[in-house]
Design a protein around this motif. Structure first.
Motif, PDB file in Angstrom:
ATOM      1  N   PHE A   3     -22.539 -15.503  62.865  1.00 17.81           N
ATOM      2  CA  PHE A   3     -21.884 -15.811  61.587  1.00 17.81           C
ATOM      3  C   PHE A   3     -22.876 -16.571  60.714  1.00 17.81           C
ATOM      4  N   TYR A   4     -22.921 -16.205  59.438  1.00 21.80           N
ATOM      5  CA  TYR A   4     -23.825 -16.921  58.528  1.00 21.80           C
ATOM      6  C   TYR A   4     -23.005 -17.651  57.474  1.00 21.80           C
ATOM      7  N   ALA A  10     -27.765 -22.529  55.719  1.00 23.35           N
ATOM      8  CA  ALA A  10     -27.563 -23.044  57.070  1.00 23.35           C
ATOM      9  C   ALA A  10     -27.900 -21.936  58.060  1.00 23.35           C
ATOM     10  N   ALA A  11     -28.177 -22.334  59.308  1.00 24.51           N
ATOM     11  CA  ALA A  11     -28.568 -21.360  60.320  1.00 24.51           C
ATOM     12  C   ALA A  11     -27.369 -20.517  60.757  1.00 24.51           C
ATOM     13  N   ASP A  12     -27.650 -19.299  61.250  1.00 25.86           N
ATOM     14  CA  ASP A  12     -26.600 -18.463  61.833  1.00 25.86           C
ATOM     15  C   ASP A  12     -26.074 -19.136  63.103  1.00 25.86           C
ATOM     16  N   ASP A  17     -19.572 -21.676  67.792  1.00 27.76           N
ATOM     17  CA  ASP A  17     -20.011 -22.754  66.900  1.00 27.76           C
ATOM     18  C   ASP A  17     -19.326 -22.674  65.533  1.00 27.76           C
ATOM     19  N   ALA A  18     -19.072 -21.453  65.087  1.00 26.88           N
ATOM     20  CA  ALA A  18     -18.368 -21.312  63.804  1.00 26.88           C
ATOM     21  C   ALA A  18     -16.955 -21.912  63.920  1.00 26.88           C
ATOM     22  N   VAL A  19     -16.325 -21.710  65.072  1.00 24.82           N
ATOM     23  CA  VAL A  19     -14.971 -22.252  65.278  1.00 24.82           C
ATOM     24  C   VAL A  19     -15.011 -23.774  65.393  1.00 24.82           C
ATOM     25  N   LEU A  20     -16.005 -24.265  66.162  1.00 24.78           N
ATOM     26  CA  LEU A  20     -16.082 -25.721  66.369  1.00 24.78           C
ATOM     27  C   LEU A  20     -16.418 -26.457  65.075  1.00 24.78           C
ATOM     28  N   ARG A  21     -17.227 -25.823  64.223  1.00 25.99           N
ATOM     29  CA  ARG A  21     -17.622 -26.507  62.985  1.00 25.99           C
ATOM     30  C   ARG A  21     -16.610 -26.337  61.875  1.00 25.99           C
ATOM     31  N   GLY A  22     -15.935 -25.197  61.855  1.00 21.04           N
ATOM     32  CA  GLY A  22     -14.988 -24.929  60.765  1.00 21.04           C
ATOM     33  C   GLY A  22     -15.725 -24.470  59.526  1.00 21.04           C
ATOM     34  N   ILE A  23     -16.560 -25.373  58.978  1.00 15.01           N
ATOM     35  CA  ILE A  23     -17.338 -25.049  57.784  1.00 15.01           C
ATOM     36  C   ILE A  23     -18.814 -25.312  58.089  1.00 15.01           C
ATOM     37  N   ALA A  24     -19.715 -24.542  57.462  1.00 13.23           N
ATOM     38  CA  ALA A  24     -21.138 -24.677  57.758  1.00 13.23           C
ATOM     39  C   ALA A  24     -21.681 -26.001  57.198  1.00 13.23           C
ATOM     40  N   PRO A  25     -22.819 -26.486  57.755  1.00 11.63           N
ATOM     41  CA  PRO A  25     -23.387 -27.764  57.292  1.00 11.63           C
ATOM     42  C   PRO A  25     -23.730 -27.750  55.794  1.00 11.63           C
ATOM     43  N   LEU A  29     -18.671 -21.129  53.654  1.00  9.00           N
ATOM     44  CA  LEU A  29     -17.765 -20.519  54.630  1.00  9.00           C
ATOM     45  C   LEU A  29     -18.572 -19.605  55.536  1.00  9.00           C
ATOM     46  N   TYR A  30     -18.188 -19.567  56.808  1.00  6.69           N
ATOM     47  CA  TYR A  30     -18.842 -18.642  57.723  1.00  6.69           C
ATOM     48  C   TYR A  30     -18.325 -17.223  57.523  1.00  6.69           C
TER      49      TYR A  30
END
Ligand SMILES: *Cc1c(COP(=O)(O)O)cnc(C)c1O
Length: 431
Positions: A3-4, A10-12, A17-25, A29-30
């Motif tokens: 997911f990008y 931000a890195a793929d 990790d997309a689920v754990l972060r929710g939103i990218a750094p 949106l992923y």
């Protein structure tokens, strides 16, 4: 699947990790790097597949790097344990009922899928995950119910004191266990702002693993494609171009339907129906995206002035306006029109629609004026009993209360009152 971030800074990351972060750094949106169409044989033979098999085939490419096949099938079986009926109301008009889950709204599907995924990711981990969510009504109940008893996950729900319905408040505050309801002295925007501040608070992020549970999270967003496919299975034999009308607020639900289309499902057109919060209908007319502060309506789960998933939709159609317009029409309706539609649907079909479904119906009828040869499906996103006052007053009748609601009405409310962000932070840090 990688997911990008749609902000591209931000890195793929993996599904996990997309689920754990929710939103990218980078606050984007992923979005999946790729959406591979399913083989043509999948759609040719879809009638022979069970709903659980369809769901597995649809989600596998997105989640299989992080969840093994056997576990993914287990999750699907436990999430999808209620029906998704398609009810034909008029010639070429049907409704897809999404309100047969535990909190009587479509959000049960995504909330349960996300809860089970997070539960799996935290197996064998020492640290716990905290899900932080602000709600103006339906999200909180679905999230609370979906996450109840999931090990390794704590859920903290912020809601505006006195501004959600009695039934909605009880759905949030009576569960206990790993669910805490924080009753905020303020409005929904105050709750939302506190949540946003928490996600940007580096001190907090250092101490606890925080994630979101709104449709920004890919584990809540993507499973919403399942029921579009289930209804396609039932309606394929109509041999007519199928169009979906989706009552929309943050545009996550309709965007998931568009992912099903990218997987190869034959959909002639999507209709995004909104209440007077018409940022997207205006965009479709003017090509200018100008978000505004939301206005309160009787379809309050759609009172959104800046729909968070619309950027995903634009991306699905490669940011090409012509391509988007060929696939999507969008109309907005007032509360008066919505009430008249509730009455009209009841008088002509003896069917009781909730205000959100009624907005979807209106959108469909508008589109079918010029496209009468289509078969239209509007999504019924909540049970009418969740909007009891409006429905009873409009139809002049009393609705029976379903058992899911009876149960919470008998339980005791428990909440923690907070006024400020500092109080939220202290609570999260356990001080
Ligand atoms: C959340 C909600 C919507 C809007 O769905 P989006 O995915 O945000 O567009 C519509 N109807 C009901 C009943 C809801 O709870």
């Amino acid at each position: 699947m990688k997911f990008y971030s749609l902000n591209n800074k931000a890195a793929d990351v993996s599904f996990k990790d997309a689920v754990l972060r929710g939103i990218a750094p980078d606050r984007g949106l992923y979005f999946p790097r790729e959406i591979k169409p399913l083989p043509a044989s999948f759609f040719e033979n879809i009638e022979e597949l069970s709903d659980h098999e369809i769901a597995f085939e649809a989600i596998e490419q997105f989640a299989s790097d992080s969840i093994p096949e056997i576990k993914l099938k287990e999750i699907i079986t436990s999430v999808l344990d209620f029906p998704f009926p398609v009810v034909e109301l008029e010639k070429n008009v049907a409704t897809l009922e999404l309100f047969h889950g535990p909190t009587l709204a479509f959000k049960d599907v995504g909330a349960r899928f996300m809860a089970q995924s997070l539960g799996y990711f935290s197996e064998g981990e020492n640290s716990e995950v905290t899900v932080l969510v602000a709600t103006s009504g339906d999200t909180g109940g679905a999230v609370a119910n979906g996450f109840l008893g999931v090990k390794g996950v704590n859920v903290v729900i912020l809601y505006p004191s006195g501004k959600v319905s009695d039934i909605q408040e009880r759905q949030l505050t009576t569960l206990g266990q790993n669910i805490t309801a924080l009753e905020v002295n303020g409005n929904f925007d105050d709750c939302q702002n506190m949540v946003k501040t928490a996600f940007l608070d580096s001190e907090l992020k250092f101490e606890i693993q925080l994630t979101s549970a709104n449709s920004i999270n890919v584990a809540r967003w993507l499973p919403q494609m399942f029921y579009f496919l289930f209804s396609y299975k039932k309606l394929k034999s109509k041999k007519r171009p199928i169009v979906f009308s989706v009552p929309s607020g943050n545009f996550g639900n309709i965007c998931a339907g568009m992912v099903a289309q990218k997987l190869g499902m034959s959909v002639a057109h999507f209709i995004a129906a909104t209440n007077v919060n018409d940022t997207v209908p205006r965009f479709m007319r003017t090509q200018e995206y100008t978000p505004v502060t939301s206005k309160a309506t009787i379809s309050n789960a759609m009172d959104v002035g800046d729909p968070s998933n619309f950027i995903r939709i634009r991306n699905l159609y490669k940011n090409n306006f012509t391509e988007l317009r060929n696939n999507l029409s969008s109309y907005s309706f007032t509360d008066e029109q919505t009430k008249r539609a509730i009455l009209e649907i009841y008088n002509s079909s003896s069917y009781i629609a909730d205000p959100h479904g009624a907005v979807g119906y209106l959108g469909l009828k508008e589109y079918q004026k010029d496209n009468p040869d289509t078969f239209g499906v509007f999504l019924e996103t909540a049970h009418p009993v969740k909007f009891l006052d409006v429905v009873e007053e409009t139809l002049k009748l009393n609705l029976p209360i379903p058992s899911q609601i009876q149960n919470v009405l008998e339980k005791k409310k428990v909440s923690v009152n907070i006024d400020t962000y500092d109080e939220l932070k202290s609570y999260l840090l356990g001080k």
